[in-house]
Design a protein around this motif. Structure first.
Motif, short mmCIF file in Angstrom:
data_model
loop_
_atom_site.label_atom_id
_atom_site.label_comp_id
_atom_site.label_asym_id
_atom_site.label_seq_id
_atom_site.Cartn_x
_atom_site.Cartn_y
_atom_site.Cartn_z
N UNK A 111 0.82 -1.22 0.00
CA UNK A 111 0.00 0.00 0.00
C UNK A 111 0.84 1.26 0.00
N UNK A 112 2.10 1.14 0.39
CA UNK A 112 3.01 2.29 0.44
C UNK A 112 4.25 1.96 -0.37
N UNK A 113 4.87 2.98 -1.00
CA UNK A 113 6.09 2.72 -1.79
C UNK A 113 7.21 2.20 -0.90
N UNK A 114 8.01 1.31 -1.45
CA UNK A 114 9.19 0.85 -0.74
C UNK A 114 10.28 1.89 -0.85
N UNK A 115 11.18 1.90 0.14
CA UNK A 115 12.31 2.82 0.10
C UNK A 115 13.20 2.49 -1.08
N UNK A 116 13.58 3.52 -1.83
CA UNK A 116 14.47 3.30 -2.98
C UNK A 116 15.82 2.78 -2.53
N UNK A 117 16.28 3.27 -1.36
CA UNK A 117 17.58 2.80 -0.84
C UNK A 117 17.51 1.31 -0.53
N UNK A 118 16.34 0.89 0.01
CA UNK A 118 16.17 -0.53 0.34
C UNK A 118 16.17 -1.38 -0.94
N UNK A 119 15.49 -0.85 -1.98
CA UNK A 119 15.47 -1.58 -3.24
C UNK A 119 16.85 -1.67 -3.86
N UNK A 120 17.60 -0.55 -3.76
CA UNK A 120 18.96 -0.54 -4.33
C UNK A 120 19.86 -1.51 -3.60
N UNK A 121 19.65 -1.60 -2.24
CA UNK A 121 20.48 -2.50 -1.46
C UNK A 121 20.20 -3.95 -1.82
N UNK A 122 18.91 -4.19 -2.16
CA UNK A 122 18.53 -5.54 -2.53
C UNK A 122 19.13 -5.93 -3.86
#
Length: 202
Positions: A191-202
């Motif tokens: 329901x809420x956007x994921x953190x871009x930093x978290x996506x980049x870390x993944x």
């Protein structure tokens, strides 16, 4: 005293029925394994029926202004109606934006699921259920416009309902799109956007 309880009973029944038919409408891939290609047409009909019952429930909210239940809550808020109207508008503007943006990016799939439809783009690249996020707060919009504390509290009952609707939809999308949808879920928020930093870390 009969009409308020009748109106509330219709609200409960309509809420149950729009939930039931919406869940049935978001299962075309699973239904296709049983009935073939007609599953998508049947789900479109279920989506339309669900929308009709949702409109009826919204009408019950409006009628509540004239037919409130005899509950131990004030009939209206202690402030003037225009304050509730301002609150309603402040909720409605971002909610309608999300809902309409989701409708635009989903296209005809919003009301008519199609087997050949590809996964959505646009706002769906950030959150998986923008229409649900936009629709859910509209119950509070109606509640504040009706100036009813009871309906504001009652609207919280729709939170688990909307969550269940989204979960049911995702179950079928996993059948429909397989690993592509599973990967998509790891990159986007529910329901809420994921953190871009978290996506980049993944």
């Amino acid at each position: 005293m009969v009409i308020p309880w009748l109106n509330f009973s219709v609200l409960i029944a309509s809420s149950f029925l729009f939930t039931l038919f919406y869940v049935k409408s978001v299962g075309p891939a699973a239904l296709e394994t049983q009935t073939g290609h007609s599953a998508y047409q049947r789900c479109a009909i279920h989506r339309m029926i669900s929308s009709i019952f949702m409109i009826i429930a919204a009408a019950n909210y409006i009628l509540y202004h004239w037919f409130p239940l005899p509950v131990p809550l004030p009939r209206t808020f202690p402030w003037p109606w225009w304050v509730s109207a301002v609150i309603a508008v402040s909720i409605a503007v971002p909610s309608l934006y999300l809902m309409l943006r989701g409708v635009k990016d989903a296209g005809e799939e919003t009301m008519r699921p199609k087997r050949e439809h590809e996964m959505y783009g646009g706002i769906y690249t950030r959150i998986r259920h923008p229409q649900a996020v936009g629709e859910l707060p509209l119950w509070w919009v109606l509640a504040f416009l009706v100036h009813s504390p009871f309906l504001v509290f009652f609207s919280f009952a729709y939170v688990p309902v909307w969550y269940y609707l989204c979960v049911a939809e995702e179950r079928d999308l996993l059948i429909r799109y397989g690993s592509a949808y599973e990967e998509y879920r790891t990159k986007t928020g529910f329901w809420l956007p994921k953190s871009r930093n978290k996506n980049n870390a993944a």
